[in-house]
Design a protein around this motif. Structure first.
Motif, PDB file in Angstrom:
ATOM      1  N   GLY A   1       3.380 -14.934   4.649  1.00 56.98           N
ATOM      2  CA  GLY A   1       2.405 -14.211   5.451  1.00 56.98           C
ATOM      3  C   GLY A   1       2.047 -12.857   4.888  1.00 56.98           C
ATOM      4  N   VAL A   2       1.759 -12.811   3.586  1.00 57.13           N
ATOM      5  CA  VAL A   2       1.393 -11.555   2.942  1.00 57.13           C
ATOM      6  C   VAL A   2      -0.031 -11.644   2.434  1.00 57.13           C
ATOM      7  N   HIS A   3      -0.591 -10.480   2.067  1.00 53.48           N
ATOM      8  CA  HIS A   3      -1.952 -10.444   1.543  1.00 53.48           C
ATOM      9  C   HIS A   3      -1.996 -11.016   0.131  1.00 53.48           C
ATOM     10  N   SER A   4      -3.220 -11.105  -0.366  1.00 55.38           N
ATOM     11  CA  SER A   4      -3.397 -11.752  -1.666  1.00 55.38           C
ATOM     12  C   SER A   4      -3.186 -10.817  -2.844  1.00 55.38           C
ATOM     13  N   ASP A   5      -3.023  -9.510  -2.594  1.00 55.90           N
ATOM     14  CA  ASP A   5      -2.865  -8.597  -3.731  1.00 55.90           C
ATOM     15  C   ASP A   5      -1.588  -7.772  -3.582  1.00 55.90           C
ATOM     16  N   VAL A   6      -0.494  -8.478  -3.333  1.00 56.28           N
ATOM     17  CA  VAL A   6       0.790  -7.801  -3.192  1.00 56.28           C
ATOM     18  C   VAL A   6       1.319  -7.338  -4.537  1.00 56.28           C
ATOM     19  N   ARG A   7       2.239  -6.357  -4.508  1.00 54.76           N
ATOM     20  CA  ARG A   7       3.009  -5.944  -5.683  1.00 54.76           C
ATOM     21  C   ARG A   7       4.439  -6.376  -5.455  1.00 54.76           C
ATOM     22  N   ALA A   8       5.031  -6.983  -6.460  1.00 55.98           N
ATOM     23  CA  ALA A   8       6.394  -7.496  -6.343  1.00 55.98           C
ATOM     24  C   ALA A   8       7.297  -6.792  -7.349  1.00 55.98           C
ATOM     25  N   ILE A   9       8.415  -6.218  -6.865  1.00 55.60           N
ATOM     26  CA  ILE A   9       9.418  -5.578  -7.713  1.00 55.60           C
ATOM     27  C   ILE A   9      10.639  -6.484  -7.741  1.00 55.60           C
ATOM     28  N   ILE A  10      10.940  -7.061  -8.894  1.00 53.43           N
ATOM     29  CA  ILE A  10      12.062  -7.993  -9.036  1.00 53.43           C
ATOM     30  C   ILE A  10      13.185  -7.285  -9.777  1.00 53.43           C
ATOM     31  N   ALA A  22      21.281 -15.551  -6.276  1.00 53.64           N
ATOM     32  CA  ALA A  22      22.039 -14.999  -5.157  1.00 53.64           C
ATOM     33  C   ALA A  22      22.073 -13.474  -5.174  1.00 53.64           C
ATOM     34  N   ASP A  23      22.090 -12.873  -6.364  1.00 51.05           N
ATOM     35  CA  ASP A  23      22.197 -11.417  -6.455  1.00 51.05           C
ATOM     36  C   ASP A  23      20.850 -10.742  -6.714  1.00 51.05           C
ATOM     37  N   ASP A  24      19.757 -11.447  -6.584  1.00 46.23           N
ATOM     38  CA  ASP A  24      18.437 -10.855  -6.794  1.00 46.23           C
ATOM     39  C   ASP A  24      18.064  -9.935  -5.634  1.00 46.23           C
ATOM     40  N   ARG A  25      17.387  -8.849  -5.977  1.00 47.81           N
ATOM     41  CA  ARG A  25      16.835  -7.945  -4.956  1.00 47.81           C
ATOM     42  C   ARG A  25      15.332  -7.828  -5.199  1.00 47.81           C
ATOM     43  N   ILE A  26      14.566  -8.218  -4.212  1.00 47.91           N
ATOM     44  CA  ILE A  26      13.111  -8.305  -4.352  1.00 47.91           C
ATOM     45  C   ILE A  26      12.460  -7.434  -3.292  1.00 47.91           C
ATOM     46  N   ILE A  27      11.508  -6.598  -3.720  1.00 51.01           N
ATOM     47  CA  ILE A  27      10.749  -5.751  -2.799  1.00 51.01           C
ATOM     48  C   ILE A  27       9.276  -6.118  -2.935  1.00 51.01           C
ATOM     49  N   ILE A  28       8.637  -6.416  -1.825  1.00 50.03           N
ATOM     50  CA  ILE A  28       7.223  -6.770  -1.796  1.00 50.03           C
ATOM     51  C   ILE A  28       6.467  -5.626  -1.122  1.00 50.03           C
ATOM     52  N   PHE A  29       5.463  -5.067  -1.814  1.00 49.45           N
ATOM     53  CA  PHE A  29       4.596  -4.043  -1.234  1.00 49.45           C
ATOM     54  C   PHE A  29       3.290  -4.721  -0.814  1.00 49.45           C
ATOM     55  N   ASP A  30       3.200  -5.012   0.479  1.00 46.51           N
ATOM     56  CA  ASP A  30       2.044  -5.736   1.002  1.00 46.51           C
ATOM     57  C   ASP A  30       1.050  -4.717   1.560  1.00 46.51           C
ATOM     58  N   GLN A  31       0.469  -3.932   0.644  1.00 43.77           N
ATOM     59  CA  GLN A  31      -0.461  -2.877   1.027  1.00 43.77           C
ATOM     60  C   GLN A  31      -1.700  -2.994   0.154  1.00 43.77           C
ATOM     61  N   PRO A  32      -2.736  -3.695   0.604  1.00 35.01           N
ATOM     62  CA  PRO A  32      -3.896  -3.967  -0.254  1.00 35.01           C
ATOM     63  C   PRO A  32      -4.509  -2.691  -0.806  1.00 35.01           C
ATOM     64  N   LYS A  33      -4.852  -2.714  -2.126  1.00 37.24           N
ATOM     65  CA  LYS A  33      -5.452  -1.555  -2.798  1.00 37.24           C
ATOM     66  C   LYS A  33      -6.875  -1.820  -3.259  1.00 37.24           C
ATOM     67  N   ASN A  34      -7.294  -3.049  -3.255  1.00 37.00           N
ATOM     68  CA  ASN A  34      -8.541  -3.359  -3.950  1.00 37.00           C
ATOM     69  C   ASN A  34      -9.764  -3.233  -3.058  1.00 37.00           C
ATOM     70  N   GLY A  35      -9.585  -2.678  -1.875  1.00 39.19           N
ATOM     71  CA  GLY A  35     -10.748  -2.515  -1.023  1.00 39.19           C
ATOM     72  C   GLY A  35     -11.149  -3.792  -0.335  1.00 39.19           C
ATOM     73  N   GLY A  36     -10.455  -4.921  -0.634  1.00 39.03           N
ATOM     74  CA  GLY A  36     -10.785  -6.188  -0.018  1.00 39.03           C
ATOM     75  C   GLY A  36     -10.215  -6.264   1.369  1.00 39.03           C
ATOM     76  N   LEU A  37     -10.928  -5.695   2.330  1.00 42.49           N
ATOM     77  CA  LEU A  37     -10.403  -5.637   3.674  1.00 42.49           C
ATOM     78  C   LEU A  37     -10.733  -6.885   4.472  1.00 42.49           C
ATOM     79  N   ALA A  38     -11.310  -7.863   3.813  1.00 45.34           N
ATOM     80  CA  ALA A  38     -11.571  -9.132   4.463  1.00 45.34           C
ATOM     81  C   ALA A  38     -10.258  -9.804   4.779  1.00 45.34           C
ATOM     82  N   LYS A  39     -10.278 -10.768   5.662  1.00 42.95           N
ATOM     83  CA  LYS A  39      -9.038 -11.328   6.185  1.00 42.95           C
ATOM     84  C   LYS A  39      -8.430 -12.296   5.182  1.00 42.95           C
ATOM     85  N   THR A  40      -7.498 -11.777   4.402  1.00 37.75           N
ATOM     86  CA  THR A  40      -6.825 -12.629   3.421  1.00 37.75           C
ATOM     87  C   THR A  40      -5.437 -13.007   3.891  1.00 37.75           C
TER      88      THR A  40
END
Length: 827
Positions: A33-42, A59-77
């Motif tokens: 349930g995230v937007h289409s232009d997320v940033r992922a830090i693995i 098992a030991d992976d740490r993943i951070i998802i930044f679900d903050q659209p930057k591209n101006g695409g405010l349409a419902k993605t």
């Protein structure tokens, strides 16, 4: 177990999600349930465009998802419920976000995305995290979006407000358009320009609810009585009633996982077996109750090995035909059935940010004599989306139609100021009447709105554009634009002082001065403004079009010096450091050389000479790319060299010049012709190491350099002068017509004068040179004598060079790089 954190709103806590080791990342993100232009830090590294997203989560992976659209695409993605049935559609959207989009920027060295510099698809976009536009000259600008568009329905019309930023500084703004249509000619459209420091009385900051996108609210007649989800407990531990709430504890089982993942509160029904007092004894029976599920918690028995896990469900707002018995009843542990009966409730939807108001936009499609009735319930939530007690409010709405038979869709905006004050809110919609083809209710959008008053931007020019949207918009890209002319400072050659009064300008010198002094904050003492504006005056005397600069700097990583060189290049000017001062020289015809270099003031070290037998670099022509002022796209000036002549047309191998900071065909054409002539007439390059005299010349100077290996180029120094008779330090061999150049006491060369041999000695010549002051070597007071250079006219022409690079050495010498100079380049 791997932990994935999702940052959805800046400043709010991250959402933590646990996944099973061995899960594929591509499969997980498809359902996240995230937007289409997320940033992922693995594991501390950002996932790049070319990385594979089909990897297995360890098992030991740490993943951070930044679900903050930057591209101006405010349409419902955002993934909506219907897409659960078509995961391929969402996968394509997610994968598309990891694929780099081509950058259409037209200027070399520019890597950012300002649409002003784009060659294709110029639109208004939000450029979060990038430099604000720094525009110069006269350009067609596509302003950046600085917040989401906000709209409201007024008298059944959708009025949209866009907040935009033209860039840093003050501008003269005209021809405000949507694509090619003047905004003023559009129905219901208007705009207001705010220059730096102007006060905007009211700004509405609206943020869309991402999960609201035209959901239809079902009527009461659409209730089938069949639960959406049901689960029956196999082992019930306890059931307790207190303070208007019921808590049921069961042994954990997979059938109830659905209810653990709901957002609360959530309307449910449940079945319990209770025993309650009746006259003459007690009665035991199954009862069905309706309530809000407000909490679902997992616990365990504390065992270290093989613990037993429990689910505890808490309900409030209990009602139903048997609800009155609960207060005195004993809840038995023989039955617990939980049903999700929220089929008729649309929501809950959650606000993305704290806000002062909620703007709710709905549409009612009504036939004749029809209406829609609904209730809107809101409640305040904390960072974990849990309800804050005592903040629930219910609003009742009704929409009717004046028509007896015709159909019409009625749009409305209801603005709510919650009693609980500023915060994040959740909303749910419940229709209280029946629906039909002639009575449909849809939730178009919800905005969380903050109201700011007396807003001022000290350094930016902004615009507020209001338009009336069409009812059936196709969602095209925004293409608002305007002609803007930057206000800059200037400089007076008469008073030799900076004029800090701002005026609209296209002159390159004004752009240089403004960039260096105002934007760069540099002192006046380390830039040669007098020399700069002398060059501007020379250009203006020829044709002002040759000295224009029209461009947008949108990359903060481009240094101040690089910006100056870009500005100067539009006017064929070179900017360079000279003894700690930013200096300038124009590529132009030189009348006399700046000095003469021969074996008396050069050393052998570092000498080299190269010559191209064919056109330099194998080029057979020139291509200049510039910005066409009519189309605002790239255009080209092309010339080819055929049999030593310049003709119009595309060459086979062009020497290319990307000059998108030029938006005048005359300016681009002059540069293309001059570069073609340089290919023809400048084929030689040389490097020399000069003694102290090298410090007094600069980049762009034309100098004469004697080829010490050419016997017909003869030089030395003057020993004495009597009238027109000069005695020299070296023997002179005359052959044909010879001409001489002599330097004065400052090292400045004279013009060419015919020279004749002396009848009584070979160490001298006769020439009608004006009575200039000479340096005559005496070994004490004068140790740098005036020099002469004598050769044929053709040989003298061959010794003219233009300095392209100057590098002072630590031993008092100066390394010079020069290229062949010819007056024909500038003819």
């Amino acid at each position: 177990m791997p932990v994935i954190e999702i940052q959805r709103v800046p400043g709010l806590p991250k959402q933590r999600m646990e996944v099973l080791a061995g899960t594929k990342f591509s499969e997980w993100i498809e359902t996240a349930g995230v937007h289409s232009d997320v940033r992922a830090i693995i594991n501390g590294r950002e996932l790049q465009d070319d990385d594979d997203v089909d990897f297995t989560i360890n098992a030991d992976d740490r993943i951070i998802i930044f679900d903050q659209p930057k591209n101006g695409g405010l349409a419902k993605t955002l993934l909506n419920p219907l897409e659960h049935f078509n995961p391929i559609k969402f996968t394509q959207k997610v994968m598309g976000s990891f694929m780099q989009q081509p950058n259409a920027g037209g200027a070399a060295g520019q890597s950012k995305t300002s649409p002003n510099n784009s060659l294709k698809g110029q639109t208004n976009i939000a450029r979060n995290g990038e430099a604000r536009p720094d525009n110069y000259g006269l350009i067609r600008a596509y302003p950046d979006l600085i917040q989401q568009a906000i709209f409201e329905y007024v008298n059944n019309k959708k009025e949209v407000t866009q907040f935009m930023n033209f860039g840093l500084g003050k501008y003269d703004i005209s021809q405000v358009r949507y694509s090619e249509t003047n905004v003023g000619s559009m129905a219901g459209a208007s705009y207001t320009i705010y220059q730096p420091g102007d006060v905007i009385a009211t700004v509405y900051e609206g943020y869309e609810f991402d999960d609201v996108d035209g959901q239809e609210v079902p009527g009461k007649n659409e209730d089938t009585g069949v639960p959406i989800e049901t689960a029956t407990a196999t082992t019930m531990i306890s059931g307790n009633y207190a303070g208007g709430q019921i808590a049921v504890k069961i042994v954990k089982q997979a059938e109830f996982d659905y209810f653990m993942g709901l957002t609360f509160p959530h309307a449910v029904s449940f079945v319990l077996n209770i025993t309650y007092p009746v006259p003459g004894g007690t009665k035991t029976e199954d009862v069905t109750l309706f309530a809000n599920l407000i909490s679902a918690v997992q616990t365990d028995d504390g065992a270290v090995v093989s613990p037993t896990f429990y689910y505890t469900f808490t309900f409030d707002s209990i009602n139903g035909s048997s609800a009155s018995y609960i207060t005195t009843a004993t809840i038995n542990t023989t039955k617990f059935i939980l049903n999700d009966n929220a089929a008729l409730i649309v929501g809950p939807f959650f606000s993305p940010i704290d806000s002062d108001q909620l703007w709710v936009h709905t549409s009612s499609g009504l036939g004749g004599n029809s209406e829609t009735n609904w209730q809107l319930q809101i409640w305040k939530v904390d960072a974990e989306n849990n309800q804050i007690p005592g903040t629930t409010q219910t609003f009742t709405y009704r929409q009717t139609t004046p028509h007896d038979s015709t159909s019409e869709t009625f749009y409305r905006t209801d603005k709510i100021t919650p009693a609980a004050g500023r915060g994040r809110y959740s909303l749910s919609f419940h229709r209280t009447d029946n629906s039909s083809d002639a009575s449909k209710l849809e939730v178009e959008e919800v905005h969380a709105v903050n109201i700011r008053t007396n807003v001022s931007h000290a350094n930016d020019t902004t615009a507020i554009i209001k338009v009336r949207a069409t009812e059936n918009s196709t969602g095209r890209e925004l293409k608002y634009n305007a002609m803007i002319n930057r206000y800059t400072i200037s400089y007076s050659l008469t008073t030799q002082s900076v004029d800090y009064t701002l005026r609209p300008s296209r002159r390159f010198a004004d752009a240089v001065a403004h960039t260096w002094l105002v934007m760069g904050g540099q002192p006046e003492s380390n830039i040669d403004l007098y020399g700069l504006y002398q060059i501007q005056a020379e250009i203006d005397a020829i044709d002002p079009r040759l000295g224009r600069f029209d461009y947008t700097f949108d990359d903060e990583d481009v240094s101040l010096g690089a910006r100056l060189q870009t500005i100067c290049d539009a006017a064929s000017v070179t900017a360079f450091w000279d003894d700690g001062v930013m200096s300038f020289v124009r590529d132009k015809k030189r009348i006399t050389p700046a000095t003469v270099f021969n074996r008396n003031n050069t050393v052998e070290a570092g000498y080299s000479l190269s010559y191209d037998m064919t056109l330099p670099g194998g080029f057979d022509g020139v291509e200049v790319q510039y910005r066409n002022p009519s189309t605002n796209k790239q255009d080209f000036i092309r010339y080819r060299i055929s049999n030593g002549a310049i003709v119009s047309g595309a060459p086979v191998k062009a020497k290319k010049f990307e000059m998108m900071y030029v938006r005048d065909a005359f300016q681009a054409n002059e540069r293309a012709l001059r570069e073609c002539k340089r290919l023809i007439y400048s084929r030689m390059a040389m490097s020399i190491t000069a003694l102290a005299d090298g410090e007094w010349v600069g980049v762009g100077d034309m100098v004469q350099i004697v080829d010490t290996y050419d016997t017909n180029q003869q030089s030395g120094y003057i020993v004495s002068r009597i009238g027109n008779v000069f005695e020299t330090s070296e023997r002179i061999n005359f052959s044909g017509s010879m001409f001489v150049v002599v330097t004065d006491y400052l090292g400045t060369p004279t013009a060419r004068y015919p020279a004749q041999p002396l009848p009584d000695t070979a160490f001298g010549f006769s020439a009608a040179i004006p009575n200039i002051e000479l340096n005559i070597y005496d070994g004490m007071n004068v140790q740098s004598p005036s020099r002469y250079f004598i050769a044929s006219s053709e040989e003298l022409d061959a010794t003219q060079w233009e300095i392209t690079d100057k590098t002072p050495g630590t031993d008092g010498t100066t390394a010079l790089t020069v290229r062949e100079y010819s007056d024909l380049i500038y003819s």
